[in-house]
Design an enzyme around this catalytic site. Structure first.
Site, PDB file in Angstrom:
ATOM      1  N   ASP A 239       4.639  -4.236 -11.217  1.00  0.00           N
ATOM      2  CA  ASP A 239       5.188  -3.389 -10.175  1.00  0.00           C
ATOM      3  C   ASP A 239       4.084  -2.896  -9.237  1.00  0.00           C
ATOM      4  OD1 ASP A 239       7.710  -1.780  -9.501  1.00  0.00           O
ATOM      5  OD2 ASP A 239       6.217  -0.189  -9.644  1.00  0.00           O
TER       6      ASP A 239
ATOM      7  N   GLU B 207       4.157  -7.669  -7.616  1.00  0.00           N
ATOM      8  CA  GLU B 207       5.003  -7.200  -6.517  1.00  0.00           C
ATOM      9  C   GLU B 207       4.045  -6.765  -5.409  1.00  0.00           C
ATOM     10  OE1 GLU B 207       8.256  -3.797  -5.348  1.00  0.00           O
ATOM     11  OE2 GLU B 207       6.537  -3.352  -6.596  1.00  0.00           O
TER      12      GLU B 207
END
Ligand code: NOJ
Ligand code: CA
Length: 593
Positions: free
Chosen positions: A225, A279
């Site tokens: 993330d 990400e």
């Protein structure tokens, strides 16, 4: 690479053997380069106990759906223990399954069922920040000389205010004052998500242990993330005017970030075939190449946002342009760089539904435009990620009021923009209905019953009323359905290597593209590209438009046969010209000439 036939011979257990075993067999092409992946947002996939929240028992019961679809890997979005300030993207304990989603035994059941069907499981590692309820932060905020103090980023204020003017991604200042120790801590997202200090080797070591823990359980990779937020500027300076005018991001994408990724690779991933994907908000082509170059030892691939941010900035929705999508697809093929492996996706849990965004909402075109988007997604170079519900053409929810949303970002925007008087409520709501992440988070539509077969209880977020028509049961085994088309497209991608790994060449007719959002529809949104490798060539023709479109094959090219089309009886080339119906997509086997 072990072929599917080999797998049948050897059994799925070898494919999913521990990473080291696979590495030792010396597979030339890593498994994830040939894989089609699928994202599950656990809260919204399948409820197994009637509390209105999706969970691992529910997911385990739906593994057959994934196997029938033909996907090789599942990315499970944030699923660890969390107070859910941001739906699991605020982790309280990285070694515990979120109680809403079940127990570790439930997770193990899901993992073993997935593995038994030859499906790799990829977990979401939220390592830029933790929850403020994580024990590291609880300790860190206790005193300035706690051993965990330096796990986070604490600074003195400036002139009675925060240390810098940095803004958080969902609005408001990125610094939170903490009265107990009289300092501010940094949070890229909401205040309940304090940022970890990656400069601290103890932080990195603790995170690597967590990765080893999950790898030992048999997962096949990790999605990281907010990877581009890890490296904070070494000097705490206000944003430059250019940064302020741009995304407002303050973290640095560059050598320090690459250093962190390399450190993680060296300590955890070297010598394994665990798949790592970042990400990567805000990272352009060159930065993606630097982070994922297979000679350097960083990540394997990255989610890019250039296309996603074209028409969505926070809550704002503007028209998107086919030219920009074409330009992005060309750029993202990385044909200039054999050491970079791209990733392709149109949807995830942070963006609205692709059919509502890039396709057509008109009832007569909705399904075919969903299939056109599948044609594109699954014929581009890179590892494709399908998001749950995309395979049946799920669309945006008809939101009209702020209290219908659950997303923290929607409510923070409401406070910052509407309640402050900056933006009229109607403007905000009209934009939000098209941009909100909750569009992707409404429950999966399994059948036409109340709550779409997602839950027997009250769903945590409303089910889209269109589930009575749009659902898995209605499409299962039905020729011409979106679901059947996804299956066929996945199978075609496997059968034709040029679609997965071939070179990409845009062969669209120039000068005929325009705004898809132009009221009243438009003509001329025709997009064509060629994929080719030593084994063959395929021409992909996509008519992004409510009107029929003509396409003249490039000089010397012969369309030999149709490989797949989203409508019955696709056009054969007559005199080198194809006529495509509205939202028609066709892939032809071609001789490039
Ligand atoms: C990206 C995740 O996909 C999103 O859902 C989350 O809100 C932010 N990172 C913060 O963790
Ligand atoms: Ca449940």
């Amino acid at each position: 690479m072990i072929s599917r036939r080999d797998v049948a011979k050897l059994g799925a257990s070898l494919l999913l053997a521990p990473a080291g075993v696979r590495a030792a067999r010396g597979a030339a092409v890593p498994w994830w380069k040939r894989a089609v992946a699928y994202e599950i947002y656990p809260r919204s996939f399948q409820d197994g106990n009637g509390d209105g929240i999706g969970d691992f028992r529910g997911m385990a019961a739906r593994v057959d759906h994934l196997a029938d679809l033909g996907v090789d890997a599942v990315w499970v979005a944030a699923c660890f223990d969390s107070p859910n300030a941001d739906n699991g993207y605020d982790v309280r304990d990285y070694r515990r399954i979120m109680p809403d989603f079940g127990t570790m035994a439930d997770f193990d059941l899901f993992l073993s069922r997935a593995r038994a069907r030859g499906i790799h499981v990829i977990l979401d590692m939220v390592f830029n920040h933790t929850s403020d309820e994580h024990e590291w932060f609880v300790r860190s905020r206790q005193s300035r000389d706690d051993p965990y103090r330096d796990f986070y980023i604490w600074r003195d204020g400036r002139d009675g205010g925060p240390p810098t003017d940095w803004q958080a991604a969902f609005g408001g200042p990125a610094w939170q004052f903490d009265a107990r120790t009289g300092q501010y801590y940094l949070h890229t997202f909401v205040a309940k998500q304090p940022d970890l200090n990656w400069e601290n080797p103890q932080v990195r070591a603790a995170l690597y242990d967590i990765l080893r823990f999950w790898a030992a359980k048999g997962v096949s990779g990790f999605r990281f993330d907010a990877i581009t937020s890890l490296a904070k500027p070494s000097a705490m300076r206000d944003l430059t005017p250019a940064q302020r005018a741009g995304s407002g991001a303050f973290a640095e994408i560059g050598p320090r970030l690459e250093g962190y990724l390399h450190d993680m690779y060296t300590h955890v991933f070297a010598g394994t075939d665990l798949y790592t994907v970042g990400e990567a908000w805000g990272a352009p082509h060159a930065a993606i190449a630097a982070m994922t170059d297979d000679r350097r030892g960083g990540l394997n691939s990255a989610f890019r946002f250039d296309l996603q941010l074209q028409d969505i900035r926070g809550w704002r929705k503007t028209p998107w342009r086919l030219e920009a999508m074409r330009a992005f697809n060309a750029d993202n093929a990385f044909d200039d760089d054999p050491h970079v492996w791209p990733l392709v996706y149109l949807e995830d849990h942070d963006f609205p539904r692709a059919v509502s965004r890039y396709g057509s909402a008109r009832p007569e075109f909705r399904e075919r435009s969903a299939m056109l988007l599948a044609t594109m997604l699954l014929s581009l170079k890179g590892t494709p990620f399908i998001y749950q519900g995309q395979e049946i053409g799920m669309a945006n929810y008809p939101f009209t009021a702020i209290d219908q949303y659950r997303d923290v970002a929607a409510h923070q925007g409401w406070r910052d923009e509407v309640l402050s008087g900056r933006v009229p409520a109607a403007t905000y709501l009209a934009n939000l209905a098209q941009s909100s992440r909750d569009n992707a988070r409404t429950p999966m539509q399994w059948d036409g019953s109340a709550h779409a077969g997602f839950t027997t209880g009250v769903p945590w977020l409303a089910v889209n009323p269109d589930h009575v028509r749009v659902n898995v049961a209605a499409q299962q085994g039905v020729a011409g359905s979106v679901l059947s088309f996804y299956r066929r497209m996945i199978a075609l991608r496997r059968a034709r290597s040029c679609l997965a790994t071939g070179r990409y060449q845009d062969v669209s007719p120039e000068g005929r593209q325009g705004d898809v959002d132009r009221p009243g529809g438009r003509t001329g949104g025709l997009y064509a590209y060629l994929r080719r490798d030593e084994a063959g060539a395929a021409l992909v023709v996509l008519n992004f438009s409510d009107a029929a479109a003509r396409y003249a094959l490039p000089d010397g090219m012969a369309a030999e046969r149709v490989l797949i089309g989203n409508l019955p009886h696709p056009a054969a080339a007559v005199g080198g010209v194809l006529v495509l119906r509205p939202w028609e997509s066709v892939i032809y086997a071609v001789r490039p000439g």
